[in-house]
Design a protein around this motif. Sequence first.
Motif, PDB file in Angstrom:
ATOM      1  N   GLY A  12       0.818  -1.212   0.000  1.00  0.00           N
ATOM      2  CA  GLY A  12       0.000   0.000   0.000  1.00  0.00           C
ATOM      3  C   GLY A  12       0.850   1.259   0.000  1.00  0.00           C
ATOM      4  N   LEU A  31      -5.673   4.353   4.437  1.00  0.00           N
ATOM      5  CA  LEU A  31      -6.412   3.938   5.631  1.00  0.00           C
ATOM      6  C   LEU A  31      -5.765   2.676   6.197  1.00  0.00           C
ATOM      7  CD1 LEU A  31      -9.939   4.465   4.082  1.00  0.00           C
ATOM      8  CD2 LEU A  31      -8.797   5.962   5.739  1.00  0.00           C
ATOM      9  N   ASP A  34      -4.173  -0.503  11.867  1.00  0.00           N
ATOM     10  CA  ASP A  34      -3.263  -0.549  13.008  1.00  0.00           C
ATOM     11  C   ASP A  34      -2.718   0.849  13.306  1.00  0.00           C
ATOM     12  OD1 ASP A  34      -3.622  -3.143  13.633  1.00  0.00           O
ATOM     13  OD2 ASP A  34      -1.737  -3.873  12.757  1.00  0.00           O
ATOM     14  N   CYS A  42       9.820  -7.214   8.223  1.00  0.00           N
ATOM     15  CA  CYS A  42      10.928  -8.157   8.064  1.00  0.00           C
ATOM     16  C   CYS A  42      11.974  -7.982   9.165  1.00  0.00           C
ATOM     17  CB  CYS A  42      11.583  -7.984   6.690  1.00  0.00           C
ATOM     18  SG  CYS A  42      10.374  -8.003   5.360  1.00  0.00           S
ATOM     19  N   LEU A  44      11.206  -7.500  12.371  1.00  0.00           N
ATOM     20  CA  LEU A  44      10.664  -7.858  13.689  1.00  0.00           C
ATOM     21  C   LEU A  44      11.474  -8.952  14.393  1.00  0.00           C
ATOM     22  CD1 LEU A  44       6.799  -7.785  12.891  1.00  0.00           C
ATOM     23  CD2 LEU A  44       8.156  -5.989  13.973  1.00  0.00           C
ATOM     24  N   LEU A 300       5.806 -12.257  -0.084  1.00  0.00           N
ATOM     25  CA  LEU A 300       7.144 -11.721   0.167  1.00  0.00           C
ATOM     26  C   LEU A 300       7.149 -10.217  -0.076  1.00  0.00           C
ATOM     27  CD1 LEU A 300       9.316 -14.444  -1.597  1.00  0.00           C
ATOM     28  CD2 LEU A 300       9.230 -13.987   0.864  1.00  0.00           C
TER      29      LEU A 300
END
Length: 561
Positions: A12, A31, A34, A42, A44, A300
Amino acid sequence: MKVVVVGGVAGGMSFAARARRLSEDAKIVVLERDAYVSFANCGLPYYLGGEIAERESLLLNTAQSLAASLALDVRTGHEVISIDPLGRTVRVRERASGREYTEGYDTLVLATGAEPVVPPIPGVDLPGVRVLRTVPDVDALQAILAGGPRHAVIVGSGFIGLEVAEALHHRGLAVTLVELADQVLPALDPEMARAVELDLRAHQIDVRLATSATSVRPVPGGGLVVELSDGRSVPADLVLLAVGVRPQTALAAGAGLALGVRGALLVDEYLRTSVSSIYGVGDAIQVVDAVTGAPALVPLAGPANRQGRAAANHLFGRPGAATPVLGTAIVRVFETVAATTGHGEKVLETAGIAHHVVHVHPGDHAGYYPGAHPIHLKLMFAPDGRILGAQATGSTGVDKRIDVIATALRAGLSVQGLADLELAYAPPFGSAKDPVNMAGSVAENVLAGDLNLWRGTDLAGRDPESVLLDVRSPAEFNTGHLPGALNIPHTHLRARLDEVPASASVWVYCASGFRSYLALRVLRQRGWPDVRSLSGGLLTLQRELADCELAQSGDLLAARR
Ligand code: FAD
């Protein structure tokens, strides 16, 4: 023109940024349900493991920074709850207040991503059972880690499961990795994934293959127990479910948009859905498999980003189409790097696609320059020379070789083209004959009929009248060899040809497949009609025979050391 984008991460945001660069006039609303947009999913696992020290490093942009740099109207905490394709509006719920409103659009972009699959087993809703997809997910995991847990169970050994296994090991937890398949990293062929499994075990990760979690239950006094399909159970203070993702397309389905494989959003070559004013990009969509041409799901980051750009290009009249997806991917697990592009043997066999396979084990750079490490490279190719895929494990240089082959695959090069690629070389970086050239040359030899290969898995069906010829040195032979093998070092072969029964079928092997190839050429040119060389030598056979009956034989066990 007014464009509304649903989902503000890889696909997005890539769309929105490109759209702004092509049109200063468009009104672009993003929009995102979260609290975060444009964050580094990637990254995290590396934040969890402590390699990325600062949480802020994951947050690449904010609504404010995107308004300032790209004049985007980014609304976090705003969930799109329905679409009216005819009226060209979306219904939005502001999560904090519960307020609902309608937003109109000329063009809508659905970049709603994928969601982790949660297996339907008892106990997955317990507080210590988590998934990893978002920043709040990693925050929840960090909160559990702050409580000093000692045991973790990870269900699923795909890319995310493996990265988290390493991360939690770094954080001092005893980690059990549960995998339904009989190998880790099911995206790779079994013999290629074996290096990853061995590295996990070398780091005391308790790997349970061909096993599934059947339930999670709380233990009185604290902690959890994960029950396994083999009847055993494992204690856990933390359970991570990493069994894959599914496209998040309930919104699209509710609007009557056409869906494809496993509910993925169906798009055309320009990324338009079945309603032409609505585009779809990223993990939510069905893509075309670049090797088979079949519909596929490839969740991916690279494809998501490129699709975002391609959709914006198309919307604003630039050339832009969705390219078929190769599934090029890479993971680091402790000291081992594993990477893939295109398809491996498992997938090609299932799809019934005719193929050949070669294995090579060259160094990542010239052997005479210090610090060279082997690259275990497997190349899949069609009988007409078309590249179908490659997989590699090793440490340094794996990424470069898979990326070169991915580029060649995309460009439609043949294996002859790989053999002929001109790649950067100086001793610290590669070899005058790069591993990619070498794989291409071996494949070329196979296609030319100059090299017939046999595999470890063929051993069980070998004609007992055939000769098994080990062309390594006697010292190597004495450290372990295949049962019944005759040992003639390849350097002595021309002088000792009379020891090889005339016109017998000869199965030659060495450590890596190179000396056996030299021996094969001698024997073939001296009149032996059927000579085969062990693909990738004992280095590959040792990985292939993990589940071969003969692996239990005393001599083979010796060879495996
Ligand atoms: P996402 O990035 O998931 O974004 C979709 C967004 O849409 C979400 O933020 C969601 O909240 C929002 N959304 C959904 N529905 C609505 C709605 N109704 N209203 C408003 N907002 C909505 N890929 C790689 O190539 N290499 C890697 O190393 C790698 N590592 C990864 C590690 C982890 C832990 C994870 C989770 C993923 C990793 N990936 C990796 C995959 C990669 O992150 C995804 O392929 C990529 O993010 C997909 O982008 P997307 O825009 O389609 O979806």
